[in-house]
Design a protein around this motif. Structure first.
Motif, short mmCIF file in Angstrom:
data_model
loop_
_atom_site.label_atom_id
_atom_site.label_comp_id
_atom_site.label_asym_id
_atom_site.label_seq_id
_atom_site.Cartn_x
_atom_site.Cartn_y
_atom_site.Cartn_z
N SER A 2 -11.87 8.02 10.81
CA SER A 2 -11.48 9.34 11.33
C SER A 2 -9.95 9.39 11.41
N GLY A 3 -9.35 8.20 11.54
CA GLY A 3 -7.90 8.12 11.61
C GLY A 3 -7.45 6.67 11.64
N PHE A 4 -6.12 6.49 11.64
CA PHE A 4 -5.55 5.14 11.58
C PHE A 4 -4.47 4.93 12.62
N ALA A 53 0.83 -1.20 0.00
CA ALA A 53 0.00 0.00 0.00
C ALA A 53 0.87 1.26 0.00
N ALA A 54 1.95 1.23 0.78
CA ALA A 54 2.83 2.41 0.85
C ALA A 54 3.52 2.66 -0.48
N THR A 55 3.98 1.59 -1.13
CA THR A 55 4.61 1.74 -2.46
C THR A 55 3.63 2.39 -3.43
N THR A 56 2.39 1.90 -3.41
CA THR A 56 1.39 2.40 -4.35
C THR A 56 1.06 3.86 -4.07
N GLY A 100 -14.91 6.48 12.78
CA GLY A 100 -14.00 6.25 13.89
C GLY A 100 -12.66 5.69 13.44
N LEU A 101 -11.94 5.20 14.43
CA LEU A 101 -10.57 4.74 14.22
C LEU A 101 -10.54 3.37 13.54
N ILE A 102 -9.63 3.21 12.58
CA ILE A 102 -9.39 1.91 11.94
C ILE A 102 -7.96 1.49 12.25
N ALA A 103 -7.79 0.20 12.57
CA ALA A 103 -6.45 -0.33 12.86
C ALA A 103 -5.98 -1.15 11.66
N SER A 104 -4.72 -0.94 11.27
CA SER A 104 -4.15 -1.69 10.14
C SER A 104 -2.95 -2.50 10.61
N GLY A 105 -2.74 -3.66 9.98
CA GLY A 105 -1.57 -4.47 10.29
C GLY A 105 -1.44 -5.58 9.27
N ASP A 106 -0.26 -6.17 9.23
CA ASP A 106 0.00 -7.22 8.24
C ASP A 106 -0.48 -8.57 8.73
N ARG A 107 -1.77 -8.66 9.02
CA ARG A 107 -2.34 -9.92 9.48
C ARG A 107 -3.83 -9.94 9.16
N PHE A 108 -4.29 -11.03 8.56
CA PHE A 108 -5.73 -11.20 8.38
C PHE A 108 -6.26 -11.78 9.69
N VAL A 109 -7.10 -11.04 10.39
CA VAL A 109 -7.57 -11.45 11.71
C VAL A 109 -8.75 -12.40 11.53
N SER A 110 -8.56 -13.66 11.93
CA SER A 110 -9.55 -14.66 11.53
C SER A 110 -9.96 -15.61 12.66
N THR A 111 -9.81 -15.15 13.91
CA THR A 111 -10.44 -15.89 15.02
C THR A 111 -11.01 -14.88 16.01
N ALA A 112 -12.07 -15.31 16.70
CA ALA A 112 -12.71 -14.42 17.69
C ALA A 112 -11.73 -14.11 18.81
N GLU A 147 -4.10 -2.09 5.11
CA GLU A 147 -3.41 -1.09 4.28
C GLU A 147 -3.52 0.37 4.75
N GLY A 148 -4.67 0.73 5.32
CA GLY A 148 -5.00 2.14 5.51
C GLY A 148 -3.95 2.97 6.23
N ALA A 149 -3.40 2.43 7.34
CA ALA A 149 -2.46 3.22 8.13
C ALA A 149 -1.18 3.51 7.35
N ALA A 150 -0.82 2.60 6.45
CA ALA A 150 0.39 2.82 5.63
C ALA A 150 0.15 3.96 4.64
N VAL A 151 -1.02 3.97 4.02
CA VAL A 151 -1.35 5.05 3.07
C VAL A 151 -1.44 6.37 3.83
N ALA A 152 -2.04 6.33 5.03
CA ALA A 152 -2.16 7.55 5.85
C ALA A 152 -0.77 8.11 6.17
N GLN A 153 0.18 7.23 6.45
CA GLN A 153 1.53 7.68 6.81
C GLN A 153 2.25 8.30 5.60
N VAL A 154 2.11 7.67 4.45
CA VAL A 154 2.72 8.24 3.23
C VAL A 154 2.08 9.61 2.94
N CYS A 155 0.77 9.69 3.08
CA CYS A 155 0.08 10.96 2.81
C CYS A 155 0.50 12.04 3.81
N LEU A 156 0.71 11.63 5.06
CA LEU A 156 1.20 12.59 6.06
C LEU A 156 2.59 13.10 5.65
#
Ligand code: ADE
Length: 253
Positions: free
Chosen positions: A94-96, A56-59, A159-171, A194-203
């Motif tokens: 609202s943010g990442f 996402a950051a590269t793009t 509201g806030l969205i959290a991004s990370g390099d993991r597909f979260v797939s258990t309760a 992806e979102g937080a990476a794009v937010a950081q590049v945009c910042l």
């Protein structure tokens, strides 16, 4: 004239937008395909980042450096984390925060080293019409359901969205993630990759950024199946309707 980037991770997340593009021009750059053209009278570039923060950051950097975009909007799907954030709901960021950023004990957990912050806020001027466009779309979807006497009550959240390099797939994992973020003072509504990476590049570049995510799953034990079906069946329709209306609202301003 400015150019707006419409970015998604996967082709399905913006399926249909490409077909609406006027005077389309396809450009291959940095191992990705970009489509330049006009949507609702605005100059845009559609781009697919693929999955994860680095991709996402590269793009995002390519969009800014190579294509000279002056605004970026991300449209895609996410797993619901917050209570009441259900499949079919929409979250306008609202943010990442990066949920997998942890340089402790050198820096506080979640803090972006040398940025002095863990949270990156989205641009209000872009996010407000995105929220309005999402509400308008869900109202139309609800009206369609009601005429068929089916139950549906999907909401739009902000509201806030959290991004990370993991597909979260258990309760278990999603509860742990939510509680860990809460301990750091972050109440995240949704999780994606992806979102937080794009937010950081945009910042870094001073480029306004907004993001919208339709909830495809609850980041629980059914997440994998729910995600696949939702991305195939719903994500593109939401992107077309909401982004189309958002572009209209922006040109009215
Ligand atoms: N995108 C959509 N659903 C997701 C999940 N459960 N985890 C991470 N990213 C997602």
């Amino acid at each position: 004239m400015t150019r707006i980037a419409i970015l998604s991770a996967l082709a399905e997340e913006q399926h249909g937008l490409q077909a609406l593009l006027r005077q389309p021009q396809e450009i291959h750059h940095a191992g990705r395909d970009f489509w330049l053209g006009e949507l609702q009278g605005q100059r845009v570039v559609l781009a697919l980042s693929r999955v994860g923060k680095v991709a996402a950051a590269t793009t995002a950097a390519a969009l800014i450096e190579h294509f000279g975009v002056t605004r970026i909007v991300f449209t895609g799907v996410a797993g619901g984390l917050g209570p009441g954030v259900q499949v079919g709901d929409v979250v306008v960021a609202s943010g990442f925060v990066q949920h997998d950023m942890d340089a402790s004990p050198i820096f506080p957990r979640y803090e972006l080293p040398l940025y002095g912050r863990s949270l990156i806020a989205c641009d209000e001027f872009l996010s407000a019409p995105l929220f309005e466009a999402a509400c308008a779309h869900l109202e139309r979807v609800e009206a369609g359901f009601n005429t068929k006497n089916e139950m549906a009550a999907h909401g739009v959240h902000r509201g806030l969205i959290a991004s990370g390099d993991r597909f979260v797939s258990t309760a278990l994992e999603s509860a742990a993630l939510r509680h860990a973020l809460q301990s750091g003072g972050h109440e995240a509504l949704a999780v994606e990759m992806e979102g937080a990476a794009v937010a950081q590049v945009c910042l870094d570049y001073g480029v306004p950024f907004a993001a919208i995510r339709t909830i495809s799953d609850r980041a629980d034990d059914q997440a994998h199946g729910d995600f696949a079906e939702f991305v195939r069946e719903v994500a593109g329709r939401y992107a077309c309707a909401i982004i189309g209306r958002w572009l209209d609202l922006l040109s009215e301003k």
